[in-house]
Design an enzyme around this catalytic site. Structure first.
Site, PDB file in Angstrom:
ATOM      1  N   SER A  99      -0.158  10.763  -9.197  1.00 53.12           N
ATOM      2  CA  SER A  99      -0.842   9.517  -8.835  1.00 53.12           C
ATOM      3  C   SER A  99      -1.929   9.710  -7.797  1.00 53.12           C
ATOM      4  O   SER A  99      -1.928   9.065  -6.742  1.00 53.12           O
ATOM      5  CB  SER A  99       0.164   8.488  -8.342  1.00 53.12           C
ATOM      6  OG  SER A  99       1.301   8.488  -9.156  1.00 53.12           O
ATOM      7  N   ARG A 151      -9.974  14.080  -5.191  1.00 55.40           N
ATOM      8  CA  ARG A 151      -9.732  14.013  -3.739  1.00 55.40           C
ATOM      9  C   ARG A 151      -8.284  13.600  -3.520  1.00 55.40           C
ATOM     10  O   ARG A 151      -7.674  12.981  -4.386  1.00 55.40           O
ATOM     11  CB  ARG A 151     -10.664  13.008  -3.054  1.00 55.40           C
ATOM     12  CG  ARG A 151     -10.456  11.601  -3.553  1.00 55.40           C
ATOM     13  CD  ARG A 151     -11.261  10.533  -2.840  1.00 55.40           C
ATOM     14  NE  ARG A 151     -10.982   9.249  -3.489  1.00 55.40           N
ATOM     15  CZ  ARG A 151     -11.598   8.815  -4.576  1.00 55.40           C
ATOM     16  NH1 ARG A 151     -12.532   9.550  -5.141  1.00 55.40           N
ATOM     17  NH2 ARG A 151     -11.271   7.670  -5.131  1.00 55.40           N
ATOM     18  N   ASP A 171       0.290   6.568 -14.323  1.00 51.94           N
ATOM     19  CA  ASP A 171       1.449   5.669 -14.474  1.00 51.94           C
ATOM     20  C   ASP A 171       1.210   4.515 -15.466  1.00 51.94           C
ATOM     21  O   ASP A 171       2.145   4.063 -16.132  1.00 51.94           O
ATOM     22  CB  ASP A 171       1.956   5.141 -13.123  1.00 51.94           C
ATOM     23  CG  ASP A 171       0.896   4.405 -12.317  1.00 51.94           C
ATOM     24  OD1 ASP A 171      -0.278   4.380 -12.751  1.00 51.94           O
ATOM     25  OD2 ASP A 171       1.246   3.861 -11.261  1.00 51.94           O
TER      26      ASP A 171
HETATM   27 MG    MG Z   1       5.084   2.127  -9.790  1.00 53.19          MG
END
Ligand code: MG
Ligand code: ADP
Length: 502
Positions: free
Chosen positions: A156, A171, A209
């Site tokens: 993520s 980044r 996700d």
């Molecule tokens: Mg979540």
């Protein structure tokens, strides 16, 4: 003005009427389109290289790992092939010092070690069999064996994805800072450390996700219909959807990209949190603009700042403070005229005075309180915000504002969904009775716990003429539980199938 009148006037600033909503839908479609054509647009429309969605018949044992901001999760998922699955998982907190390690090897070595521990604990037979085989075979033969676990890697952080299991780190965010990882392929970094431990694991897929949610929902949703959208309404908000390859024209300019063209489709990660960053159609109140100005990234994620869990509590906090100063919200009724310090029942160190002090779960509690004297709201004000002796009128005022902020968030969420449904040409308004439904998978605490979020979204969907009453009935929205694990497993499966078919 009386408190309740003033509260209604503040609430009115969050109104988002049908005309505005429909203007927003049109702008969203336009910005989606732009993002498919060229880089550097408000909505990034990132190609994910996932070119098919599951139908529930997929089978097998897969590994999935999830590096979020705080924890590292490792899980194995057994897909039973009948829309059900079983899941085993472990979770460890990422040590602070590894988030800012000197070399990426330290972090990724730690991650590989967690995978090893997990395999030893939960799949020991499998693991031992591999160790024995490796001792009796050369490395190449061991590599080729069929018992290698295929692993889906949910990562993520912003990556520039160039293949189903290839993506370079743009980044770090969320407090991570390891210089030498920037620009590197994070799948390769993980695979190198996995190989150093001789684990029977191949990093088969890199997963966002939203894509995981879409895949997990598509696997578990009833019937044969594939899922169109996967959406997150948690800390942040974002969505992914199934797009026609022919419309993703910027793909042809991405160097070295590889993907399967046979389905004619690809899942696109919209990064819709940045929809309309230039504020051409998004609603704006002084509370929104002040929140933005005082945030770490002013002018960015403007849609997300009106929708998601990280921000709704802060919008409410600012609106409540306005009512404290303009309309004597939380006024201490027993204080004397001349005592400066006792004119309010707010504790001096109240979270009301701290940026980000009000959590969005507070809005859920307020919206859910149906007691005649709003007892739960008053108790929560006292417990969480240091406001003692709030009156029923105070609680009512807070509730009026909360409802308005929650409703605007749900209507904006519907905007994004409506736009995608229309843009992907689902002939939605032809109405029920046609067999196909439009299936949407969602995840995140806001959509899961905010009372009536789904109903408010649906009301807004009906107000979009291209959808209408008939179209809204064809839309099926369901929570994708354990989305990140199951979704990553499913993407690993798709990747592995492609590997053997070419
Ligand atoms: Mg979540
Ligand atoms: P993540 O985004 O990290 O995957 P979640 O989906 O749990 O995690 O979302 C966390 C966000 O949801 C936080 O911003 C939090 O304020 C908010 N939140 C937590 N509980 C609730 C609730 N009961 N109602 C509304 N929002 C909530």
């Amino acid at each position: 003005m009386a408190l309740l009148e003033e509260a209604k006037s503040v609430a009115g600033q969050f109104d988002y009427p049908p005309e505005e909503l429909n203007k927003g839908v049109k702008a969203f479609i336009q910005q989606m389109d732009e993002g498919l054509q060229k880089p550097g647009t408000a909505m990034s429309q990132i190609p994910t290289y996932v070119t098919s969605v599951p139908n529930g018949t997929e089978k097998g044992l897969y590994l999935a790992v999830d590096l979020g901001g705080t924890n590292f999760r490792v899980c194995s998922i057994q897909l039973h092939g009948d829309t059900t699955f079983s899941l085993t998982q472990s979770k460890v907190a990422i040590p602070r010092e590894l988030m800012v390690a000197k070399t990426s090897k330290e972090l990724f070595g730690f991650l590989a070690k967690q995978i090893e521990n997990f395999l030893k604990t939960h799949h020991d037979e499998h693991y031992q069999a591999h160790v024995i085989r490796r001792k009796t075979m050369n490395a190449q033969a061991a590599q080729a064996e069929s018992e290698i676990f295929q692993l889906g890697f949910t990562f993520s952080f912003p990556v520039n994805q160039i293949g189903i299991n290839r993506g370079t780190l743009i980044r770090w965010t969320k407090g991570f800072d390891i210089d030498d990882a920037v620009g590197k392929d994070v799948c390769e970094l993980l695979q190198t450390e996995i190989d150093a431990l001789h684990l029977p694991v191949k990093v088969a897929a890199l997963v966002n996700d939203t894509v995981g949610t879409l895949m997990a929902r598509s696997y578990t949703s009833p019937g044969k219909t594939g899922t169109l959208i996967g959406a997150i309404f948690g800390t942040g908000t974002n969505g992914a959807y199934v797009e026609k390859l022919a419309k993703i024209t910027k793909l042809s300019h991405i160097e070295g990209s590889e993907y399967d063209r046979s389905t004619g489709e690809m899942i696109v990660n919209t990064e819709w949190g940045s929809f309309d960053n230039h504020m051409s159609v998004l609603p704006d109140t002084p509370f929104d603009s002040d929140l933005d100005k005082e945030s770490v990234n002013p002018g960015i994620q403007m849609f997300e700042k009106r929708v998601s869990g990280m921000f709704l509590g802060e919008i409410l906090r600012r609106a409540m403070l306005a009512l404290v100063s303009n309309a004597q919200l939380f006024k201490d009724e027993h204080s004397g005229k001349n005592s400066l310090h006792s004119t309010t029942t707010i504790a001096e160190d109240s979270a009301l005075y701290k940026q980000w002090g009000v959590d969005t779960s507070f809005l859920s509690i307020v919206a859910a309180d149906k007691t005649p004297d709003l007892r739960v709201i008053r108790q929560t004000l006292s417990r969480d915000l240091g406001v003692d002796a709030a009156s029923t009128e105070d609680a009512e005022a807070v509730k009026v504002v909360v409802n308005a902020i929650g409703k605007r968030s749900a209507r904006l969420s519907a905007l994004a969904m409506a736009a995608i449904i229309i843009a992907t040409d689902n002939h939605i308004s032809r109405g029920a009775g046609e067999e196909d439904v439009v299936d949407i998978g969602v995840d995140g605490s806001l959509v899961e716990f905010y009372p009536g979020f789904d109903d408010m979204m649906r009301e807004a969907l009906r107000e979009v003429p291209e959808i209408g009453d008939k179209g809204e009935k064809r839309i099926r929205i369901g929570i994708a539980k354990d989305g990140s694990g199951v979704g990553a497993a499913l993407i690993a499966l798709v990747a592995a199938q492609k590997d053997t078919s070419t």
